[in-house]
Design an enzyme around this catalytic site. Structure first.
Site, mmCIF file in Angstrom:
data_model
loop_
_atom_site.group_PDB
_atom_site.id
_atom_site.type_symbol
_atom_site.label_atom_id
_atom_site.label_comp_id
_atom_site.label_asym_id
_atom_site.label_seq_id
_atom_site.Cartn_x
_atom_site.Cartn_y
_atom_site.Cartn_z
ATOM 1 N N GLY A 146 0.813 -1.212 0.000
ATOM 2 C CA GLY A 146 0.000 0.000 0.000
ATOM 3 C C GLY A 146 0.847 1.263 0.000
ATOM 4 O O GLY A 146 2.070 1.229 0.116
ATOM 5 N N LYS A 165 3.714 12.501 -2.915
ATOM 6 C CA LYS A 165 4.668 11.515 -2.396
ATOM 7 C C LYS A 165 5.521 12.187 -1.331
ATOM 8 O O LYS A 165 6.158 13.208 -1.596
ATOM 9 C CB LYS A 165 5.571 10.997 -3.516
ATOM 10 C CG LYS A 165 4.892 10.073 -4.504
ATOM 11 C CD LYS A 165 5.897 9.518 -5.493
ATOM 12 C CE LYS A 165 6.910 8.622 -4.826
ATOM 13 N NZ LYS A 165 7.906 8.083 -5.795
ATOM 14 N N ASP A 190 8.319 6.650 8.174
ATOM 15 C CA ASP A 190 7.757 7.930 8.597
ATOM 16 C C ASP A 190 6.864 8.561 7.532
ATOM 17 O O ASP A 190 6.234 9.588 7.769
ATOM 18 C CB ASP A 190 8.869 8.908 8.998
ATOM 19 C CG ASP A 190 9.842 9.218 7.853
ATOM 20 O OD1 ASP A 190 9.578 8.803 6.707
ATOM 21 O OD2 ASP A 190 10.879 9.858 8.118
ATOM 22 N N GLY A 191 6.804 7.935 6.340
ATOM 23 C CA GLY A 191 5.941 8.457 5.287
ATOM 24 C C GLY A 191 6.465 9.710 4.609
ATOM 25 O O GLY A 191 5.770 10.304 3.788
ATOM 26 N N ARG A 218 -1.696 -1.182 -10.161
ATOM 27 C CA ARG A 218 -0.497 -1.990 -10.326
ATOM 28 C C ARG A 218 -0.868 -3.464 -10.392
ATOM 29 O O ARG A 218 -1.984 -3.847 -10.016
ATOM 30 C CB ARG A 218 0.439 -1.774 -9.126
ATOM 31 C CG ARG A 218 0.629 -0.309 -8.749
ATOM 32 C CD ARG A 218 0.875 -0.184 -7.234
ATOM 33 N NE ARG A 218 0.857 1.209 -6.788
ATOM 34 C CZ ARG A 218 1.932 1.982 -6.671
ATOM 35 N NH1 ARG A 218 3.110 1.488 -6.944
ATOM 36 N NH2 ARG A 218 1.826 3.231 -6.272
ATOM 37 N N ASP A 235 4.537 -4.512 -7.366
ATOM 38 C CA ASP A 235 3.856 -3.297 -6.923
ATOM 39 C C ASP A 235 4.396 -2.071 -7.640
ATOM 40 O O ASP A 235 3.840 -0.976 -7.492
ATOM 41 C CB ASP A 235 3.995 -3.120 -5.404
ATOM 42 C CG ASP A 235 5.436 -3.144 -4.942
ATOM 43 O OD1 ASP A 235 6.088 -4.174 -5.133
ATOM 44 O OD2 ASP A 235 5.908 -2.130 -4.392
ATOM 45 N N ASN A 236 5.454 -2.232 -8.442
ATOM 46 C CA ASN A 236 5.977 -1.148 -9.264
ATOM 47 C C ASN A 236 5.742 -1.408 -10.743
ATOM 48 O O ASN A 236 6.415 -0.830 -11.596
ATOM 49 C CB ASN A 236 7.480 -0.951 -9.013
ATOM 50 C CG ASN A 236 7.771 -0.472 -7.609
ATOM 51 O OD1 ASN A 236 6.974 0.241 -7.019
ATOM 52 N ND2 ASN A 236 8.907 -0.873 -7.070
#
Length: 472
Positions: free
Chosen positions: A86, A109, A121-122, A179, A244-245
């Site tokens: 995710g 992003k 930490d995003g 994806r 996922d890419n």
């Protein structure tokens, strides 16, 4: 002028199982680094207040019509399946309809933690943000299908990795963020109805001519085959071809540990995390086939008789290597000035690559030098090349427009790894001159430009980049 983004959101209507809705974390002191005006025009995004753009594209201010959400997906990472990945540091603000009538995602992003962040930490730091901005826009100018970048914003925060680094947020634009891993997410959970819903949405959004899951598989195959051949033709190494890419739209997505080759080597690897060479340059076609097989495995689970679909799905997958080769051969023919087709062309091109490998020749500069008639000067020992050149000159006698074809097929400039690293270093020190200059020159990579000789030059031995890193 007040910033206006004409949102027209559809993914948010699929239901909560597909995502988690949440707001980005507000940046402390956002400042706009770059804003892509031509892309904004395509997306019908208007406004010229830099302070407002900094707030919106850092996540500090949520624009009208946005519906922020983190998408759920799974994925094979270096061959190992993770059932829940995710958007760990990204949020989909929403979608717009461009002037071209196509639908585009607008995604932040580096805007903070989400339920999918795990231990992260995003956040993003400045280096990967500028790297993706420059490379994604360069790929677009090179004619390679790709996600693009609308904005880069400094957040005024310190992001901690090995040490403290300046924080930043990138605004990514994509045909979608669907994806292979998105389909795997629901297949792994046995959520057949959600899988059917996702498949119908993907068909409607990307391949409306497709009739059902297997035709979707065939359409994704064709798009990915073209993409991989395009990567190879410009010496691009993705570096992290996890499922996922792997975008079902056929766009390049995720510019983490990617790189462009300098000296040609078929087994070239840059990614610091690819210790076994799984995603080496020459392995990219077979990994694309492997990824497609994972999509097939997920898609057929929604069918009434999945076992009966295995044979057809297998045939679709087995056709992919030849599709990649056909497109690869078409693109590389053009790189050496050929439009006509002859039986020995594959051998001729392969022999050139072998000569380049043995001579440690620069991939980009050799092909451009062929167009300029100076290729022999690129070799310390031109013996092998001269033998090949005599064969090539005989082959191209039937061509009418060889020079023009080569000029249009071989870039003068690519985002060279050592210049990207230099650009990041100067930007961290507060000087964005090289970032801006590279962006300008790489808008027209097939045209030689005065004063840009340094962007064409291969690295000196002390400048060679041997490893690239993910930005997380």
């Amino acid at each position: 002028m007040v910033l206006h983004i004409p949102f027209d959101n559809s993914y948010a209507q699929l239901g909560s199982g597909f995502f988690t809705k949440q707001s980005p974390e507000p940046a402390i002191a956002p400042s706009l680094i770059a804003f892509n005006l031509p892309l904004a025009d395509l997306l019908q995004v208007t406004g010229n207040d830099r302070a407002e753009m900094a707030e919106v594209f850092s996540g500090k201010q949520i624009p009208a019509g946005a519906d922020p959400l983190a998408q759920a997906y799974a994925g094979h990472q270096f061959g190992n399946f993770n059932p829940q990945l995710g958007d760990g540091r990204a949020l989909l603000l929403g979608e717009v309809l461009g002037r071209d009538g196509k639908r585009y995602d607008i995604q932040l992003k580096g805007s903070g933690r989400t339920p999918y962040s795990r231990q992260g930490d995003g956040k993003a730091w400045l280096g990967p943000v500028l790297r993706e901005y420059v490379i994604s826009e360069a790929m677009h100018a090179l004619g390679v299908p790709t996600t693009r970048t609308l904005a880069a914003v400094a957040t005024g925060e310190t992001v901690w990795r090995e040490g403290g680094l300046p924080g930043a947020v990138l605004t990514r634009v994509a045909s979608s963020h669907l994806r292979v891993g998105t389909f795997q997410y629901f297949a792994a959970r046995g959520e057949t109805e959600a899988l059917k819903k996702l498949t119908a949405y993907a068909i409607q959004r990307h391949y409306p001519q497709a009739r059902g899951a297997l035709e979707l598989l065939r359409a994704v195959r064709d798009a990915q085959a073209g993409l991989i051949a395009a990567w190879m033709s410009v010496g691009f190494i993705h570096g992290v071809m996890n499922t996922d890419n792997c975008s079902i739209s056929g766009e390049t997505i995720d510019y983490g540990p990617c790189a462009f080759m300098d000296q040609y080597r078929a087994d070239q690897v840059f990614s610091s995390i690819d210790r076994m060479g799984r995603y080496a340059f020459a392995n990219q076609p077979k990994i694309a086939v492997w990824n497609l097989a994972q999509l097939a495995t997920a898609l057929i689970q929604q069918l009434d008789n999945p076992q009966e679909a295995v044979e057809e799905a297998t045939a679709i997958i087995h056709a992919m290597p030849s599709l990649i080769e056909v497109e690869w051969l078409r693109l590389f023919r053009r790189k050496i000035g050929l439009e006509t087709i002859a039986t020995g062309d594959l051998e001729l091109i392969s022999d050139l690559l072998q000569v380049m490998s043995e001579g440690e020749a620069d991939f980009t500069n050799i092909f451009r030098a062929l167009a300029e008639g100076t290729a022999v000067e690129q070799f310390k020992d031109p013996t092998g090349f001269e033998a090949w050149q005599s064969r090539w000159m005989k082959r191209r006698q039937v061509e009418q427009n060889a020079e023009a074809i080569m000029q249009a097929s071989n870039p003068v400039y690519i985002p060279r790894n050592h210049k990207i690293e230099e650009m990041i270093g100067t930007a961290v020190a507060g000087d964005f001159t090289l970032f801006e200059r590279m962006g300008q020159v790489l808008q027209t990579p097939y045209v030689e430009q005065d004063g840009a000789e340094d962007l064409r030059r291969p690295p000196e031995p002390n400048e060679v980049v041997r490893a690239t890193f993910c930005g997380t």
